[in-house]
Design an enzyme around this catalytic site. Structure first.
Site, PDB file in Angstrom:
ATOM      1  N   SER A 190       0.386 -16.892  -6.929  1.00  0.00           N
ATOM      2  CA  SER A 190       1.766 -16.578  -6.524  1.00  0.00           C
ATOM      3  C   SER A 190       1.827 -15.350  -5.625  1.00  0.00           C
ATOM      4  O   SER A 190       1.031 -14.418  -5.774  1.00  0.00           O
ATOM      5  CB  SER A 190       2.639 -16.317  -7.761  1.00  0.00           C
ATOM      6  OG  SER A 190       2.570 -17.398  -8.644  1.00  0.00           O
TER       7      SER A 190
ATOM      8  N   GLU B 131      -4.258 -25.926 -16.506  1.00  0.00           N
ATOM      9  CA  GLU B 131      -3.323 -24.933 -17.048  1.00  0.00           C
ATOM     10  C   GLU B 131      -2.284 -25.608 -17.938  1.00  0.00           C
ATOM     11  O   GLU B 131      -1.663 -24.965 -18.780  1.00  0.00           O
ATOM     12  CB  GLU B 131      -2.646 -24.197 -15.870  1.00  0.00           C
ATOM     13  CG  GLU B 131      -1.787 -23.033 -16.291  1.00  0.00           C
ATOM     14  CD  GLU B 131      -1.369 -22.129 -15.125  1.00  0.00           C
ATOM     15  OE1 GLU B 131      -1.596 -22.504 -13.962  1.00  0.00           O
ATOM     16  OE2 GLU B 131      -0.824 -21.052 -15.392  1.00  0.00           O
TER      17      GLU B 131
HETATM   18  C1  LIG Z   1       4.392 -14.699 -17.830  1.00  0.00           C
HETATM   19  C2  LIG Z   1       3.996 -15.166 -16.465  1.00  0.00           C
HETATM   20  C3  LIG Z   1       2.673 -15.138 -16.079  1.00  0.00           C
HETATM   21  C4  LIG Z   1       2.316 -15.544 -14.792  1.00  0.00           C
HETATM   22  N1  LIG Z   1       0.997 -15.462 -14.434  1.00  0.00           N
HETATM   23  C5  LIG Z   1       0.631 -15.819 -13.176  1.00  0.00           C
HETATM   24  C6  LIG Z   1      -0.734 -15.680 -12.755  1.00  0.00           C
HETATM   25  O1  LIG Z   1      -1.603 -15.255 -13.528  1.00  0.00           O
HETATM   26  N2  LIG Z   1      -1.044 -16.013 -11.492  1.00  0.00           N
HETATM   27  C7  LIG Z   1      -0.122 -16.493 -10.599  1.00  0.00           C
HETATM   28  O2  LIG Z   1      -0.490 -16.807  -9.484  1.00  0.00           O
HETATM   29  N3  LIG Z   1       1.190 -16.620 -10.957  1.00  0.00           N
HETATM   30  C8  LIG Z   1       1.573 -16.286 -12.223  1.00  0.00           C
HETATM   31  N4  LIG Z   1       2.894 -16.392 -12.608  1.00  0.00           N
HETATM   32  C9  LIG Z   1       3.893 -16.782 -11.600  1.00  0.00           C
HETATM   33  C10 LIG Z   1       4.450 -18.191 -11.777  1.00  0.00           C
HETATM   34  O3  LIG Z   1       3.493 -19.164 -11.458  1.00  0.00           O
HETATM   35  C11 LIG Z   1       5.700 -18.268 -10.886  1.00  0.00           C
HETATM   36  O4  LIG Z   1       6.641 -17.352 -11.386  1.00  0.00           O
HETATM   37  C12 LIG Z   1       6.300 -19.654 -10.870  1.00  0.00           C
HETATM   38  O5  LIG Z   1       5.451 -20.566 -10.232  1.00  0.00           O
HETATM   39  C13 LIG Z   1       7.675 -19.655 -10.157  1.00  0.00           C
HETATM   40  O6  LIG Z   1       7.571 -19.076  -8.903  1.00  0.00           O
HETATM   41  P1  LIG Z   1       8.545 -17.883  -8.463  1.00  0.00           P
HETATM   42  O7  LIG Z   1       8.548 -16.861  -9.541  1.00  0.00           O
HETATM   43  O8  LIG Z   1       8.186 -17.464  -7.084  1.00  0.00           O
HETATM   44  O9  LIG Z   1      10.001 -18.528  -8.453  1.00  0.00           O
HETATM   45  P2  LIG Z   1      10.665 -19.324  -7.258  1.00  0.00           P
HETATM   46  O10 LIG Z   1       9.699 -20.318  -6.705  1.00  0.00           O
HETATM   47  O11 LIG Z   1      11.293 -18.366  -6.315  1.00  0.00           O
HETATM   48  O12 LIG Z   1      11.798 -20.109  -8.032  1.00  0.00           O
HETATM   49  C14 LIG Z   1      13.000 -19.473  -8.468  1.00  0.00           C
HETATM   50  C15 LIG Z   1      13.847 -20.513  -9.172  1.00  0.00           C
HETATM   51  O13 LIG Z   1      14.199 -21.576  -8.264  1.00  0.00           O
HETATM   52  C16 LIG Z   1      13.768 -22.828  -8.782  1.00  0.00           C
HETATM   53  N5  LIG Z   1      13.265 -23.666  -7.679  1.00  0.00           N
HETATM   54  C17 LIG Z   1      12.409 -23.280  -6.706  1.00  0.00           C
HETATM   55  N6  LIG Z   1      12.171 -24.326  -5.870  1.00  0.00           N
HETATM   56  C18 LIG Z   1      12.865 -25.386  -6.354  1.00  0.00           C
HETATM   57  C19 LIG Z   1      13.001 -26.745  -5.955  1.00  0.00           C
HETATM   58  N7  LIG Z   1      12.362 -27.230  -4.886  1.00  0.00           N
HETATM   59  N8  LIG Z   1      13.786 -27.555  -6.721  1.00  0.00           N
HETATM   60  C20 LIG Z   1      14.420 -27.078  -7.820  1.00  0.00           C
HETATM   61  N9  LIG Z   1      14.336 -25.788  -8.245  1.00  0.00           N
HETATM   62  C21 LIG Z   1      13.576 -24.957  -7.520  1.00  0.00           C
HETATM   63  C22 LIG Z   1      12.647 -22.502  -9.749  1.00  0.00           C
HETATM   64  O14 LIG Z   1      12.519 -23.487 -10.751  1.00  0.00           O
HETATM   65  C23 LIG Z   1      13.119 -21.184 -10.345  1.00  0.00           C
HETATM   66  O15 LIG Z   1      14.042 -21.419 -11.381  1.00  0.00           O
HETATM   67  C24 LIG Z   1       3.296 -15.995 -13.879  1.00  0.00           C
HETATM   68  C25 LIG Z   1       4.634 -16.040 -14.270  1.00  0.00           C
HETATM   69  C26 LIG Z   1       4.989 -15.621 -15.545  1.00  0.00           C
HETATM   70  C27 LIG Z   1       6.442 -15.672 -15.936  1.00  0.00           C
END
Ligand SMILES: Cc1cc2nc3c(=O)[nH]c(=O)nc-3n(C[C@H](O)[C@H](O)[C@H](O)COP(=O)(O)OP(=O)(O)OC[C@H]3O[C@@H](n4cnc5c(N)ncnc54)[C@H](O)[C@@H]3O)c2cc1C
Length: 376
Positions: free
Chosen positions: A125, A240
């Site tokens: 991410s 995962e």
């Molecule tokens: C506890 C924890 C541990 C993590 N550990 C890791 C790690 O070790 N390595 C790593 O790389 N990442 C990690 N992550 C990150 C995680 O993979 C991302 O937070 C997740 O993939 C969502 O991406 P984002 O936070 O950028 O949200 P965004 O992609 O910005 O999404 C924000 C919101 O919009 C919604 N959304 C986005 N696009 C769409 C769509 N096309 N249709 C419908 N809804 C949509 C999403 O569901 C979400 O509710 C971790 C996250 C958490 C909470």
């Protein structure tokens, strides 16, 4: 050895070594304590061979069914020996390392992770790229026998503890989307890496921002070929959502049992309890099927999105019931037990985000499994 023999032998070993394996802290412990505990349990289990079963011999394992690994995760979780989410990181990262790293690299590195000698992190991410992973921009440029990496990752779990990182980088043009991604396995002590931990809602510095400033990575640390990073990601994400999730069912089961033990008389709504139990068992039944498919050698893919949605639903349902039944403990209590409930309640909110959000998993289920329309 079959799974029943493994289970009996491992249970007996856990009983015999109860004192040695027990955490030195009460309640949840600090993150440093949890990490030290995880390393201890991994080392003891590896040295007693239980941590080696289910992994290929070419990376230091003893071979056999992947069900052994699932049971190991389940048993140490059910006995509250480790923080389950952090313990299961090896199930997320090691299988893809085995699938994509050069054989000598996998042979050298994987056993270090399994034995708890090292921690690894997953750099996928970025600030502008979570769900839409194909648009990631952390840049890698080929320079002779090396790659030079510049950019940023975020939410990288355990980065401040990690010796290595499975990193997705943009090696093609910005327009190349998923075709221009290269995966690297880099050393976290390389010059040019800065790790800045971020505090979670439950007060733990569990994940980090990671900055890369012209970091040099040897070309032999590529996972797969140049431009094959998307395949690496698509290989890793189902892991995962499979073995790594199985221990979560054991964890939720143990918390539901604990709630039944401590709930004041008349405080548990029987209808809600029935619904939560059903949701949890649906997740467990689904995940059990996934463990058996994986053990049979079937490739894992989009169908693991169902497991992830069911996990998030079950985890949040269990802890919603906890909050309804023990509102004072979850909100204001300051004894060890209240702290535990509150921490776990807050962490349950992350279940619909990490490993791919529930909305994205539902999109995958709708489009790829139910054929309800394309992405455009
Ligand atoms: C506890 C924890 C541990 C993590 N550990 C890791 C790690 O070790 N390595 C790593 O790389 N990442 C990690 N992550 C990150 C995680 O993979 C991302 O937070 C997740 O993939 C969502 O991406 P984002 O936070 O950028 O949200 P965004 O992609 O910005 O999404 C924000 C919101 O919009 C919604 N959304 C986005 N696009 C769409 C769509 N096309 N249709 C419908 N809804 C949509 C999403 O569901 C979400 O509710 C971790 C996250 C958490 C909470």
């Amino acid at each position: 050895m079959d799974i029943d023999e493994y289970r009996a032998a491992f249970d007996a070993w856990l009983d015999d070594n109860r004192e040695q394996l027990a955490p030195a802290y009460e309640g949840k412990g600090t993150l440093d304590e949890q990490m030290a505990q995880i390393a201890k349990v991994k080392r003891l289990a590896f040295d007693a061979d239980f941590g080696r079963w289910g992994w290929p011999e070419r990376v230091g394992g003893l071979g056999g069914s992947t069900l052994f690994r699932a049971y190991l995760q389940e048993a140490v979780t059910a006995r509250d020996l480790v923080e389950p989410g952090l313990f299961s990181m090896q199930e997320v990262l090691a299988p893809t390392m085995i699938d994509f790293a050069a054989p000598e690299l996998a042979a050298t590195m994987v056993a270090r992770l399994l034995r708890g000698d090292e921690t690894w992190c997953q750099g996928f991410s970025e600030p502008g790229t979570g769900s839409n992973l194909g648009s990631l921009s952390c840049r890698s440029v080929r320079d002779g026998d090396t790659w030079r990496v510049t950019g940023q990752k975020v939410w990288t779990s355990l980065a401040q503890y990690a010796q290595r990182c499975v990193l997705l980088t943009r090696s093609g043009t910005p327009e190349s989307a998923h075709r221009g991604i290269t995966a690297l396995f880099l050393d976290m002590d390389s010059p040019g890496i800065t790790v800045r931990p971020i505090e979670t809602m439950h007060g733990s510095l569990e994940f980090s921002e990671v900055f890369f400033d012209d970091v040099v990575v040897p070309a032999e640390r590529m996972l797969g070929a140049e431009g094959q990073g998307w395949s690496v990601a698509m290989d890793l994400l189902p892991y995962e959502r499979s073995t790594a999730l199985w221990q979560r069912a054991a964890f939720l089961h143990s918390r539901l049992q604990r709630l039944l033990e401590v709930a004041p008389p008349g405080s548990l709504d029987p209808l809600k309890l029935g619904e939560v139990t059903q949701t949890l068992y649906a997740f467990r039944a689904r995940s059990r099927g996934t463990q058996h498919r994986m053990a049979s050698g079937a490739p894992l893919g989009s169908e693991t999105s169902i497991d992830k949605v069911l996990l998030a639903t079950a985890e949040q349902a269990v802890f919603d019931l906890v909050a309804d039944t023990l509102p004072a403990e979850v909100t204001v209590g300051d004894d060890v037990e209240s702290h535990l409930w509150r921490t776990e309640y807050l962490y349950s909110r992350a279940a619909s985000i990490y490993g791919g959000s529930s909305e994205i998993q539902r999109n995958i289920i709708a489009r790829r499994l139910l054929d309800l329309g394309s992405d455009r």
